[in-house]
Design a protein around this motif. Structure first.
Motif, PDB file in Angstrom:
ATOM      1  N   GLY A 109       0.863  -1.440  -0.054  1.00  0.00           N
ATOM      2  CA  GLY A 109      -0.080  -0.049  -0.140  1.00  0.00           C
ATOM      3  C   GLY A 109       0.958   1.294   0.052  1.00  0.00           C
ATOM      4  N   HIS A 114      -0.998   4.713  -0.972  1.00  0.00           N
ATOM      5  CA  HIS A 114      -2.100   4.872  -0.209  1.00  0.00           C
ATOM      6  C   HIS A 114      -1.606   4.512   1.438  1.00  0.00           C
ATOM      7  CE1 HIS A 114      -3.968   2.269  -3.777  1.00  0.00           C
ATOM      8  NE2 HIS A 114      -3.934   3.708  -4.078  1.00  0.00           N
ATOM      9  N   TYR A 115      -1.079   5.785   1.780  1.00  0.00           N
ATOM     10  CA  TYR A 115      -0.496   5.841   3.178  1.00  0.00           C
ATOM     11  C   TYR A 115      -1.379   5.614   4.410  1.00  0.00           C
ATOM     12  CZ  TYR A 115       3.274   7.718   0.200  1.00  0.00           C
ATOM     13  OH  TYR A 115       4.519   7.880  -0.793  1.00  0.00           O
ATOM     14  N   GLN A 116      -2.557   5.989   4.255  1.00  0.00           N
ATOM     15  CA  GLN A 116      -3.187   5.891   5.448  1.00  0.00           C
ATOM     16  C   GLN A 116      -3.745   4.343   5.665  1.00  0.00           C
ATOM     17  OE1 GLN A 116      -3.715   8.170   7.578  1.00  0.00           O
ATOM     18  NE2 GLN A 116      -2.760   9.828   6.498  1.00  0.00           N
ATOM     19  N   ASP A 117      -4.245   3.794   4.653  1.00  0.00           N
ATOM     20  CA  ASP A 117      -4.318   2.328   4.573  1.00  0.00           C
ATOM     21  C   ASP A 117      -3.036   1.535   4.933  1.00  0.00           C
ATOM     22  OD1 ASP A 117      -6.870   2.845   3.840  1.00  0.00           O
ATOM     23  OD2 ASP A 117      -6.724   2.384   1.704  1.00  0.00           O
TER      24      ASP A 117
END
Length: 209
Positions: A109, A114-117
């Motif tokens: 990720g 997609h850093y938050q995920d």
């Protein structure tokens, strides 16, 4: 290496996919550390193809470890696919594990931006490792979290996570310590402290060698 290859070949010849997958799972760390990822992928895939009658928790663990080899091969689609398949099978069959797959999903990720995920998956990986009493995976999960925090610009949080990873891995495995020191080097470089970065990289290189 000779003994390991003979054991795997014997499992293949006798059709013992369960023993083959157990050996592959045990060899995952040496294959990674010595850069023999292609060999590991080849053996894992042979036995996974023949795993229909193998206990599901053993297959689940093998799938999750296979995902890590795919990631090291920079095959991020396969890495995520094997990780998800391993997690799904683990959910339905029980057994320990899950930390490896969650960590791989976190770093995949991160690669995709997609850093938050990715951060959420890293936290889940750390929790799973602690639940299983697995300091190796706990340390690598913390290092993954640190890398994600650094990508988010949260350098203090990254520093703390790297330090926690180093504390967990220090008496566990030199390769893991080297990975963490390499991360410290990247963090120092991001802060513009090139002398500290060089010190960390040199220390990591000595362990890798």
């Amino acid at each position: 290496r000779g003994n390991s290859r003979l054991a795997l070949a014997t499992c293949e010849e006798t059709g013992d996919a369960e023993a083959g997958l157990r050996i592959c799972s045990a060899l995952r760390s040496p294959w990674l550390a010595y850069g023999e990822v292609t060999e590991g992928i080849t053996w894992f895939d042979r036995f996974l193809l023949a795993s229909e009658g193998v206990a599901r928790p053993i297959v689940a663990r093998a799938l999750m470890l296979r995902s890590e080899l795919a990631f090291e091969h920079q095959d991020y689609q396969d890495a995520a696919g094997f990780a998800q398949a391993g997690l799904e099978l683990r959910r339905t069959s029980g057994g320990p594990g899950g930390a490896t797959a969650l960590r791989i999903l976190a770093v995949v990720g991160m690669r995709a931006g997609h850093y938050q995920d990715a951060a959420a998956d890293a936290e889940r990986a750390i929790e799973a490792a602690r639940s299983d009493g697995d300091p190796w995976e706990e340390g690598l999960g913390l290092a993954a979290k640190a890398t994600i925090m650094a990508r988010l610009g949260r350098l203090d949080d990254a520093q703390q996570a790297y330090q926690e990873a180093l504390d967990v891995l220090r008496d566990n495995n030199g390769w893991g310590v080297a990975q963490t020191l390499y991360g410290f080097g990247g963090l120092a470089r991001a802060r513009g402290d090139h002398e500290a970065a060089l010190d960390h990289y040199r220390a990591a290189l000595a362990l890798y060698r």
